[in-house]
Each structure stands twice: as C-alpha cells, then as structure tokens.
Scaffold this active site. Structure first.
Site, PDB file in Angstrom:
ATOM      1  N   HIS A  71       0.830  -1.202   0.000  1.00  0.00           N
ATOM      2  CA  HIS A  71       0.000   0.000   0.000  1.00  0.00           C
ATOM      3  C   HIS A  71       0.863   1.251   0.000  1.00  0.00           C
ATOM      4  O   HIS A  71       1.944   1.264   0.591  1.00  0.00           O
ATOM      5  CB  HIS A  71      -0.904   0.031   1.238  1.00  0.00           C
ATOM      6  N   GLU A  80      -6.403  -0.155  -6.166  1.00  0.00           N
ATOM      7  CA  GLU A  80      -7.383   0.788  -5.631  1.00  0.00           C
ATOM      8  C   GLU A  80      -6.903   2.203  -5.893  1.00  0.00           C
ATOM      9  O   GLU A  80      -5.709   2.491  -5.831  1.00  0.00           O
ATOM     10  CB  GLU A  80      -7.566   0.606  -4.117  1.00  0.00           C
TER      11      GLU A  80
END
Length: 321
Positions: free
Chosen positions: A38, A106
């Site tokens: 991430h 994402e």
C-alpha cells in the site's frame, strides 16, 4: 490439507514490527507469509504504509518462510518493468521463495501521481498486459514492448532468479477470476468462495495454487476486539466498488458510521473462542484452497501467535475432523 500462513499488514504496522511478526509467525508454526502493498493505509487510525519492497528485503534475512505480495498493483503507480525488477530481486534474496501476487488495485494507492484512475475493465486490460511485460523481463533477455498501455525499450533485468517469479492474480468476481485462470500462475481471493475456485480451476487454472486470506482479532475480551476491528478495519466491510474507487483515507473515514459493531461481530472472528478461529480457516480448506493466510488485527500480536501456536494450528494440522 492446506498450508497456513500469516498475513502481514503494512497498513497497520511499521517495518520493524512487520519483521518481528514474521519471526513470531515462523516460530509459531506458520508455513508462509503474505504482505500487503500500500501507499496509503485505509484510514489514519491504521497509521502506516512502509515501502513493501524494503520490508521484503528485511524479511529475506529474518525468516526462511516463503513470501508473497497480497497484492501489488503493477499498472499505475509503478510501471510493470519496475515491479518486475523488484520482484526478481526479491526472489533472488529469498532463494526462490517469493511469489508476486498482483491485482487491479485501488484509487487509494494508485492515483497519487495524478494519473487518471481507469474503470474496472480497463484496469483488468492493463493488468493482463503488465503480466506479459513482466514475464518477458523475468527471462533475463532484452525486452522491447510497444503495447496499448505500456512501452518498454531495450530493458533487461540482470539480476534474475533461476526460475521465473510465479505471478498469482487476485480476483473477487468472474471477470478477474477468468483473467487469473487464463494468464496467472495462481489465484488469490479473500473469501472462501468455492464457486470462484471452481471457475478458476475449470477456466484454465487447473491445479495451480489457490490462496485465500482473512482477518481476525484475537483477544480475551470479545467486545473490545469488535470495537478495535471497527476502528481499524471497518473498510473491509464496505460493499460494492467503494474500496476500489475512493481516493483517500479520509474518504474511508467518512463512511465508518455505516459500519456498526453488530456488522463487525457478525462478519469478523473476534475473541478467543478456538472453534470460531478454526472454523474461519477451515472454511477456506473446505472450498478447495491450497494456502490460507490469517492476519491479527491490533497490537496484541504475541498473544495471537501464542494462541495459534498452542490452540488453533494443531487442530488445523490434524485435517478434517
């Protein structure tokens, strides 16, 4: 009988903590490691986001367990040629014990360079082309590629493992699962969905590795564990495509009131009931998964590993009862 692994959460823990958790996982009897990739955490309460490739380098020295990203997006924030170099080096450092788990990503992580966040079908198209680019580079030969989404010119990886890095593809619906079946070396999904496993295997995945993961919150006080999960990981209960399209942690925080403690308690294993923890992981085994990963939410990592070492893993390793 599946292998059972530990899922390292880079959104919630810093580099030193992740390495220590990996050591505890190996000592507790886990077989393998997943690690998330991430740029941002899901919310500010989680509070971390170390660069995964640096952490993998440390893991290669700290433990002997296989390591896999779950998952890297090799399409927007990082060009697939750069991801290929990182993955190849990780494989060399782990002695061939690295797998590259990838997905379509994402907006939370991928829009940070100001690049347009494409719709789902385009993201899957980009993902498929990225696999082609990375596989060519893993050969160690010079690669020139002019595709619809990516250009590579005169690129060669000089540090490559003896065998190409396996690429596992994440999927949560039929389109992504079909892509994984066509071009992946394995399949990743986050629920014990037997239908997706069947689609993957019948669609071309055959006997390739199928891996799944879940999050739990062990602790002696179930109500406190439920509150902790709601504060740190309510994002995992958001419906539909919100997790893919919301751009910042603050947007996820705005939706936290939608997730109640009752919803958390009904959808996340919380507390210290051994049977509940065993049942959560056994559901993946029953659905045909080859590897099952579990992540402990919150700071009491040592208590979790002691609990799994003494109470949970021995039952899982006995196989069906």
């Amino acid at each position: 009988m599946p292998e059972y692994g530990y899922f390292l959460a880079t959104e919630e823990f810093g580099p030193a903590e992740l390495v220590e958790q990996a050591r505890m996982a190996e000592q507790a009897g886990f077989d393998c490691l997943w690690i998330s990739d991430h740029f941002h955490p899901w919310n500010d309460a989680q509070g971390q986001s170390p660069f995964v490739w640096s952490v993998i380098g440390a893991l290669s020295e700290a433990v002997s367990l296989p390591v896999e990203t779950a998952v890297t997006c090799p399409t927007v924030r990082m060009h697939p040629a750069v991801v290929a170099q990182a993955a190849a080096t990780s494989s060399v450092m782990t002695g061939g014990r690295f797998r590259l788990g990838i997905g379509s990503g994402e907006a939370l992580n991928e829009h940070v360079l100001g690049t347009r966040w494409p719709p789902a079908d385009v993201r899957l198209e980009m993902l498929e082309e990225s696999v082609q680019v990375m596989r060519h580079l893993f050969t160690g030969e010079e690669v020139t590629h002019h595709g619809r989404h990516y250009t590579v010119e005169n690129a060669r990886l000089y540090t490559v493992p003896d065998e190409p890095v396996p690429i596992d593809i994440s999927g949560f619906g039929p389109k992504a699962t079909g892509l994984a079946a066509r071009v992946g070396d394995g399949f990743i999904t986050m629920s014990p969905d037997e239908e997706l496993v069947t689609q993957y295997r019948k669609g071309g995945g055959g006997a390739n590795l199928v891996s799944g993961g879940t999050k739990v919150c062990w602790g002696p006080d179930r109500d406190a564990a439920v509150r902790l999960v709601r504060r740190l990981w309510s994002s995992q209960l958001l419906p539909g495509e919100m997790a893919q399209i919301l751009p910042t942690p603050s947007h996820f925080e705005q939706l936290e009131p939608l997730i109640t403690e009752q919803m958390v308690g009904e959808n996340t294993v919380c507390g210290d009931d051994v049977d509940e923890h065993v049942a959560e992981l056994t559901a993946f085994a029953d659905a045909g998964f080859d590897r099952v990963y579990v992540s402990q939410i919150g700071p009491d990592q040592r208590g979790f590993f002691d609990f799994y070492r003494t109470k949970v893993l021995p039952q899982l390793q006995q196989g069906p009862r």
